[in-house]
Motif scaffolding. Structure first.
Motif, PDB file in Angstrom:
ATOM      1  N   SER A   1      -0.054 -12.367   3.535  1.00  0.00           N
ATOM      2  CA  SER A   1       0.457 -12.367   2.166  1.00  0.00           C
ATOM      3  C   SER A   1       0.969 -13.744   1.798  1.00  0.00           C
ATOM      4  O   SER A   1       0.923 -14.682   2.606  1.00  0.00           O
ATOM      5  CB  SER A   1       1.582 -11.336   2.008  1.00  0.00           C
ATOM      6  OG  SER A   1       2.790 -11.809   2.599  1.00  0.00           O
TER       7      SER A   1
ATOM      8  N   THR B   1       4.662  -9.733   6.080  1.00  0.00           N
ATOM      9  CA  THR B   1       4.537  -8.296   5.842  1.00  0.00           C
ATOM     10  C   THR B   1       5.012  -7.525   7.069  1.00  0.00           C
ATOM     11  O   THR B   1       5.371  -8.101   8.095  1.00  0.00           O
ATOM     12  CB  THR B   1       3.067  -7.927   5.559  1.00  0.00           C
ATOM     13  OG1 THR B   1       2.319  -7.995   6.794  1.00  0.00           O
ATOM     14  CG2 THR B   1       2.436  -8.881   4.551  1.00  0.00           C
TER      15      THR B   1
ATOM     16  N   VAL C   1      -1.669  -3.282   3.351  1.00  0.00           N
ATOM     17  CA  VAL C   1      -1.131  -4.521   2.790  1.00  0.00           C
ATOM     18  C   VAL C   1      -1.858  -4.837   1.493  1.00  0.00           C
ATOM     19  O   VAL C   1      -3.094  -4.765   1.424  1.00  0.00           O
ATOM     20  CB  VAL C   1      -1.301  -5.708   3.764  1.00  0.00           C
ATOM     21  CG1 VAL C   1      -0.868  -7.016   3.096  1.00  0.00           C
ATOM     22  CG2 VAL C   1      -0.513  -5.486   5.044  1.00  0.00           C
TER      23      VAL C   1
ATOM     24  N   SER D   1       3.687  -3.730   1.565  1.00  0.00           N
ATOM     25  CA  SER D   1       3.096  -3.308   2.840  1.00  0.00           C
ATOM     26  C   SER D   1       3.794  -2.041   3.307  1.00  0.00           C
ATOM     27  O   SER D   1       4.988  -1.833   3.045  1.00  0.00           O
ATOM     28  CB  SER D   1       3.203  -4.411   3.904  1.00  0.00           C
ATOM     29  OG  SER D   1       4.549  -4.725   4.200  1.00  0.00           O
TER      30      SER D   1
END
Length: 393
Positions: free
Chosen positions: A129, A135, A297, A323
């Motif tokens: 991310s 995450t 995610v 997530s």
């Protein structure tokens, strides 16, 4: 607030680095092929519910990199301590560990081999991310994981293959816990972890295959990753197993970016008391994790192409990330993390500002640190504001 006076050597280093804030960030060129650099990071944490209002030094990092036509290598070391959340230690530097240390050989433009403490190639790369805090994949041993082994990389047109064998996790650093590593890895539990166990991950095999393509106007990558390893239990002296796989997609169009990933985690440790929980750790802490579950995610971001105020403000990016670790045990509460944030550069400073939200998340909001990722914690959303300011040199 600063809890302790910094040691003179650290204070001197900080003064030297801070004096360069008005100039461009720099790295020391030892030779044409070898650079030495690093970073100093500061952090601010704001969480009224728990009366947390802290500003202080977060990290000091030193790194080096070498690159020639055929040979390459890199190493990075980190120091923490005395400041929140490590205010229980007396001195800055009481917590320290390697992040990576590897050497590599480039056969040609398409093929490389890395040996040493290097990143395990699983799922979205280099991170899942845009968030500084990453995450929940980071906490379950998938994202941003470094282990000791060998990795082979090859590109063939639009196809990219990475395979690796890792004999053991990274070497432990210095701290107050069994979890003294940069990455969250399988680790023997500290005495205060209720229901903790003592496992170690060995003989990890991983493979990642990805392809570049264009989807409409989006420059895209899609791929699949697989992973398997042994989980040796120090009490039963038996080997359990870990199997994981992931499917991912990443796309970019103009300033927009998106990352999507699904991953499955299956661990079967040979604990004396069953296979539902395994202890993992890192950053001077250990906690329990559900051994089986699904990771989801999603990340959406937008980057501004222009710079502002005569080039002082640049690399402006806005993002949102969600997530979830969906646990297979029906008696366990799922763990979730939601982040809204922005990152940007102010001349040599790199700045992240994030509104962090966690549910059964051991790192966010005061849920149960040792049990949130396993059976669960308070099972309510908790939030905090976080800022990280870094000077890279």
């Amino acid at each position: 607030m600063l809890y302790k006076r910094l040691p003179a050597r650290i204070a001197g280093l900080l003064l030297l680095l801070l004096s360069g804030f008005s100039s461009a960030a720099f790295a020391v060129n030892v030779t044409d092929h070898w650079d030495v650099g690093g970073a100093v990071r500061f952090r601010a944490d704001q969480e009224s519910r728990r009366n947390i209002h802290n500003i202080g030094i977060d990290t000091v990092m030193l790194s080096t990199a070498y690159k020639s036509d055929s040979w390459m290598g890199a190493a990075s070391y980190r120091w923490y301590g005395a400041q929140y959340p490590y205010h229980y230690t007396e001195h800055f530097g009481d917590i320290q560990f390697l992040q990576y240390a590897w050497i590599g050989y480039k056969f040609n433009a398409e093929r490389e081999l890395h040996v040493g403490l290097n990143k395990v190639p699983f799922g979205l790369q280099p991170l899942y991310s845009s968030s500084f805090w990453e995450t929940l994949g980071n906490l379950i041993g998938m994202e941003d994981v470094y282990m000791v082994g060998v990795k082979y990389m090859q590109s063939l047109g639009d196809w990219h293959l990475q395979t690796g064998y890792y004999a053991r996790p990274m070497w432990p650093g210095q701290g107050t816990s069994n979890g003294t590593t940069y990455s969250v890895v399988v680790t023997p539990a500290d005495p205060g972890v209720v229901g903790g166990n003592r496992n170690q991950e060995r003989n990890l095999f991983v493979g990642r295959l990805a392809r570049d393509f264009v989807l409409g106007d989006w420059k895209s990558e899609a791929g699949v990753s697989v992973l398997g390893s042994d989980l040796y239990n120090d009490d039963t002296h038996r080997n359990g197993r870990r199997y994981s796989y992931a499917l991912h997609y990443a796309g970019q169009k103009d300033g927009w970016g998106t990352k999507l990933q699904y991953a499955r985690q299956d661990m079967a440790p040979k604990n004396p008391d069953g296979e539902q929980v395994i202890t993992v750790g890192g950053y001077d802490g250990t906690f329990n994790m559900a051994t089986r579950g699904n990771l989801y995610v999603g990340d959406l971001s937008y980057r501004l192409a222009d710079s502002y105020f005569g080039g002082w403000l640049s690399n402006v990016k806005f993002y949102g990330m969600y997530s979830m670790y969906e646990k297979s045990n029906p008696d366990f509460r799922n763990s979730q993390r939601f982040t809204l944030g922005t990152s940007f550069s102010v001349k040599p400073l790199s700045i992240y500002i994030e509104w962090l939200n966690g549910r059964n998340d051991p790192y966010i909001g005061g849920s149960s640190y040792t049990q949130s990722l396993a059976a669960g914690g308070f099972d309510r959303w908790r939030s905090k504001l976080y800022m990280n300011i870094a000077y890279y040199f």
